[in-house]
Design a protein around this motif. Structure first.
Motif, PDB file in Angstrom:
ATOM      1  N   TRP A   1       3.227  -4.464   2.778  1.00 52.25           N
ATOM      2  CA  TRP A   1       1.879  -4.856   2.353  1.00 52.25           C
ATOM      3  C   TRP A   1       1.484  -4.009   1.146  1.00 52.25           C
ATOM      4  N   ARG A   2       0.365  -4.385   0.519  1.00 58.04           N
ATOM      5  CA  ARG A   2      -0.148  -3.567  -0.568  1.00 58.04           C
ATOM      6  C   ARG A   2      -1.677  -3.681  -0.614  1.00 58.04           C
ATOM      7  N   LYS A   3      -2.292  -2.702  -1.221  1.00 61.67           N
ATOM      8  CA  LYS A   3      -3.721  -2.708  -1.520  1.00 61.67           C
ATOM      9  C   LYS A   3      -3.912  -1.828  -2.762  1.00 61.67           C
ATOM     10  N   PRO A   4      -4.986  -2.035  -3.517  1.00 60.88           N
ATOM     11  CA  PRO A   4      -5.204  -1.181  -4.682  1.00 60.88           C
ATOM     12  C   PRO A   4      -5.275   0.296  -4.282  1.00 60.88           C
ATOM     13  N   SER A   5      -4.580   1.123  -5.031  1.00 62.32           N
ATOM     14  CA  SER A   5      -4.604   2.557  -4.766  1.00 62.32           C
ATOM     15  C   SER A   5      -5.933   3.154  -5.215  1.00 62.32           C
ATOM     16  N   GLU A   6      -6.371   4.173  -4.495  1.00 69.65           N
ATOM     17  CA  GLU A   6      -7.555   4.920  -4.911  1.00 69.65           C
ATOM     18  C   GLU A   6      -7.173   6.124  -5.772  1.00 69.65           C
ATOM     19  N   GLU A   7      -5.854   6.314  -5.967  1.00 73.82           N
ATOM     20  CA  GLU A   7      -5.357   7.471  -6.718  1.00 73.82           C
ATOM     21  C   GLU A   7      -5.063   7.147  -8.190  1.00 73.82           C
TER      22      GLU A   7
END
Length: 208
Positions: A41-47
Motif C-alpha cells: 500500500w502507499r500514502k503520502p509521506s509526511e516526511e
C-alpha cells in the motif's frame, strides 16, 4: 565520527515513529501492488514529497530467523538482490549500529545505483521484533553513487497466532532516491522492489 546521533534518544524516537505508522488506520492506505502472497500500500509521506509504503505478507519461518536476515549483517548480502555492498561503520551495542550500503540500478538503470548511510536499530516488539532505520546526514560521498535518503522505515515481525513457525512481516518504507527521477518511475520501482524483497527472503529461508 561525523553525523552520529545520541543513540539512545535517536533509537527511541525512531521506534515510536514506526509504532505510529503501524497504527495508521486501514482506510488511509491505497493499494499500490498486490500478489497472491504480498500486498503493498502507499500514502503520502509526511516526511518528504514522496510516498510512505506499507508491505505485508506471511513468511514461513520463525521471527528471529526472519529478522536476522533483514537487519544489517552478512546474511543480508547473501539474499537481497538489490543490496550490492554493506559495511557497518559504527557499533553502539549489539542491536544498534550505523551502516553504509549500496544498491543496484533498477528499471533498466532508469534508477542508477544508490548509496545510503543509515542508523539501524532492532528491538523487541510485543511477541516479536522491530528492525528499523533512518538515514544520517553523512558528508563523505562516493562519486559513482547518487546518495539516497531513507526517512524513518522499518520491519515489524510477529509470530502468527495459529502457527508460531510462521511470521507476519509488515514493512514501512519511505525512500528519497535523490536525482532527477519521475515520481511514476519511483512508484513502480518501490512497489516492485518490496514484492521482490518478500520473494527473495522466503527463498533463502527455505534453504536454511
Amino acid at each position: 565520527m561525523e553525523g552520529l546521533p545520541d543513540a539512545a534518544a535517536f533509537s527511541t524516537k525512531l521506534k515510536n515513529t514506526l509504532i505510529n505508522y503501524h497504527s495508521i488506520e486501514d482506510d488511509k492506505w491505497r493499494v499500490a501492488k498486490k500478489t497472491k502472497d504480498v500486498t503493498v500500500w502507499r500514502k503520502p509521506s509526511e516526511e518528504f514529497s514522496g510516498y510512505l509504503y506499507k508491505a505485508q505478507g506471511v513468511i514461513d519461518d520463525v521471527v528471529n530467523s526472519v529478522i536476522d536476515h533483514i537487519r544489517p549483517g552478512p546474511c543480508r548480502l547473501d539474499w537481497d538482490s538489490l543490496v550490492t555492498s554493506l559495511d557497518i561503520l559504527e557499533h553502539f551495542e549489539e542491536n544498534c549500529c550505523v551502516i553504509r550500503y549500496t544498491t543496484a540500478g533498477q528499471l533498466w538503470n532508469t534508477v542508477s545505483p544508490r548509496e545510503f548511510v543509515d542508523f539501524s536499530y532492532t528491538v523487541n516488539y510485543k511477541e516479536g521484533l522491530l528492525s528499523c532505520g533512518k538515514s544520517l546526514d553523512w558528508s563523505e560521498k562516493r562519486n559513482e553513487f547518487v546518495r539516497g535518503y531513507n526517512h524513518p522505515c522499518g520491519w515489524f515481525c510477529v509470530p502468527l497466532k495459529d502457527n508460531p513457525n510462521q511470521s507476519l512481516l509488515t514493512g514501512y518504507i519511505q525512500t528519497d532516491l535523490g536525482g532527477m527521477i519521475p515520481h511514476s518511475a519511483v512508484d513502480i520501482a518501490m512497489a516492485s522492489t518490496l514484492i521482490n524483497f518478500y520473494g527473495d527472503l522466503q527463498k533463502v529461508l527455505q534453504k536454511v
